[in-house]
Design a protein around this motif. Structure first.
Motif, mmCIF file in Angstrom:
data_model
loop_
_atom_site.group_PDB
_atom_site.id
_atom_site.type_symbol
_atom_site.label_atom_id
_atom_site.label_comp_id
_atom_site.label_asym_id
_atom_site.label_seq_id
_atom_site.Cartn_x
_atom_site.Cartn_y
_atom_site.Cartn_z
ATOM 1 N N VAL A 144 -2.555 -1.773 1.761
ATOM 2 C CA VAL A 144 -2.112 -0.402 1.642
ATOM 3 C C VAL A 144 -0.469 -0.568 2.492
ATOM 4 O O VAL A 144 -0.171 -0.885 3.341
ATOM 5 C CB VAL A 144 -2.541 0.817 2.375
ATOM 6 C CG1 VAL A 144 -1.683 1.878 2.298
ATOM 7 C CG2 VAL A 144 -4.023 0.860 1.786
ATOM 8 N N ASP A 181 -8.786 6.749 -4.263
ATOM 9 C CA ASP A 181 -8.290 6.613 -2.910
ATOM 10 C C ASP A 181 -6.987 5.801 -2.868
ATOM 11 O O ASP A 181 -6.360 5.857 -1.865
ATOM 12 C CB ASP A 181 -9.407 6.091 -2.087
ATOM 13 C CG ASP A 181 -10.548 6.941 -1.796
ATOM 14 O OD1 ASP A 181 -10.761 8.129 -1.379
ATOM 15 O OD2 ASP A 181 -11.630 6.513 -2.643
ATOM 16 N N LEU A 182 -6.969 4.990 -3.811
ATOM 17 C CA LEU A 182 -5.886 3.850 -3.876
ATOM 18 C C LEU A 182 -5.244 3.910 -5.242
ATOM 19 O O LEU A 182 -6.033 3.986 -6.201
ATOM 20 C CB LEU A 182 -6.487 2.405 -3.585
ATOM 21 C CG LEU A 182 -7.129 2.472 -2.240
ATOM 22 C CD1 LEU A 182 -8.113 1.099 -2.298
ATOM 23 C CD2 LEU A 182 -6.084 2.168 -0.887
ATOM 24 N N SER A 225 -1.745 4.233 -1.065
ATOM 25 C CA SER A 225 -2.927 5.165 -0.317
ATOM 26 C C SER A 225 -2.756 6.549 -0.529
ATOM 27 O O SER A 225 -1.801 7.083 -0.368
ATOM 28 C CB SER A 225 -3.037 4.938 1.045
ATOM 29 O OG SER A 225 -4.095 5.724 1.597
ATOM 30 N N MET A 232 -6.237 5.730 5.731
ATOM 31 C CA MET A 232 -5.658 4.230 5.340
ATOM 32 C C MET A 232 -4.186 4.317 5.058
ATOM 33 O O MET A 232 -3.569 4.732 4.149
ATOM 34 C CB MET A 232 -6.366 3.990 3.914
ATOM 35 C CG MET A 232 -7.776 3.792 4.086
ATOM 36 S SD MET A 232 -8.380 3.065 2.735
ATOM 37 C CE MET A 232 -8.503 4.195 1.608
#
Ligand code: HPA
Length: 270
Positions: free
Chosen positions: A231, A205-206, A117, A122
């Motif tokens: 995550v 974001d990931l 992450s 998150m």
């Protein structure tokens, strides 16, 4: 759309082994998530090695077999482990497992993965819905494909209807579900802190080593597809993040409990 004879050949092995009923949902389980199959009733399992066109080899945390049966009252086909680009440099390595779904009525496909992450909201152990992706890695599994069908539109590749249902299911099951853009790195080495800073700057974001080529293949075969990330860590260099595979496997195994609850709610509303 041209149907590939390789899909029929693989499908006929499944049918010969007793998978002749409907498939209401197909699932690909990422690293450490294999225990979801413990809930499957009347399970038929087939090792990938027995199915033509399926990937060989192994990564710890991936069983490399498929499992068909009843999960929370729905008929599901579960791929216990995927093959990755980093294993042999083939971004189309999941072509037959995904393409054969067209021989079974093109069920909705849920891809799961372990991911790093880039967002403090998150943290490790949480679940995130993939909204879109960035193919930073470059290879495209449709290179070498023929005909106009290869020019696959990728707007809403992560199916809005499935995403809506997964969000509703998460709310009903009281499972916090973040969401974000997933950036594909080839692996198998993890990213450097500089690469993670770049990924953030570019809108990710990931980060992870899978899923993107599978989504492209799924859209090529007109499957509705959604992606769920577990995550397992913060990206390298973020909040002391120094990801390693053991952590990925272990955190995913714990978070698979939330995934189970989410899937239960999702399948019961299908
Ligand atoms: N990077 C890439 N792949 C991953 C990560 C990560 O931080 N965590 C789990 N899979």
């Amino acid at each position: 759309m041209a149907v590939d004879p390789a899909f029929d050949e693989a499908a006929s092995v499944l049918i010969d082994r007793g998978i002749d009923g409907p498939i209401e949902c197909a699932l690909v389980l990422g690293t450490g998530l294999g225990s979801i199959v413990d809930d499957v009733q009347d399970a038929v399992t087939i090792p990938y090695a027995d199915i033509p066109g399926f990937p060989h080899g192994e990564v710890s945390g991936h069983a490399r077999q498929l499992c068909y049966g009843t999960l929370f009252d729905r008929k599901v086909l579960i791929y216990q482990g995927r093959a990755h680009y980093y294993e042999g440099g083939d971004s189309a390595v999941m072509r037959v497992p995904l393409g054969l779904l067209t021989a079974f009525g093109s069920p909705p496909l849920i891809l799961t993965n372990a991911a790093g992450s880039l967002s403090p909201s998150m943290g490790p152990g949480s679940l995130a819905l993939i909204t879109d992706h960035i193919n930073l890695n470059g290879p495209n599994p449709l290179v070498g494909d023929r005909g106009d069908g290869r020019f696959v539109p990728m707007v809403d590749a992560y199916d809005p209807l499935l995403r809506g249902r997964l969000k509703r299911a998460a709310a009903n099951a009281i499972v916090p579900l973040g969401e974000g853009v997933y950036m594909w790195f080839s692996g198998p080495s993890f990213e450097t802190p500089a690469e993670i800073r770049m990924a953030k700057t570019l809108g990710a974001d990931l980060v992870g080593m899978s899923t993107v080529p599978e989504v492209i293949l799924a859209r090529r075969y007109d499957l509705r597809v959604a992606g769920l990330s577990i995550v397992t860590n913060m990206g390298a260099g973020l909040h002391g993040g120094a990801p390693h595979h053991g952590e990925t496997r272990d955190v995913a195994a714990v978070a698979s409990r939330s995934l189970r609850r989410l899937l239960r709610a999702f399948l019961s509303e299908l």
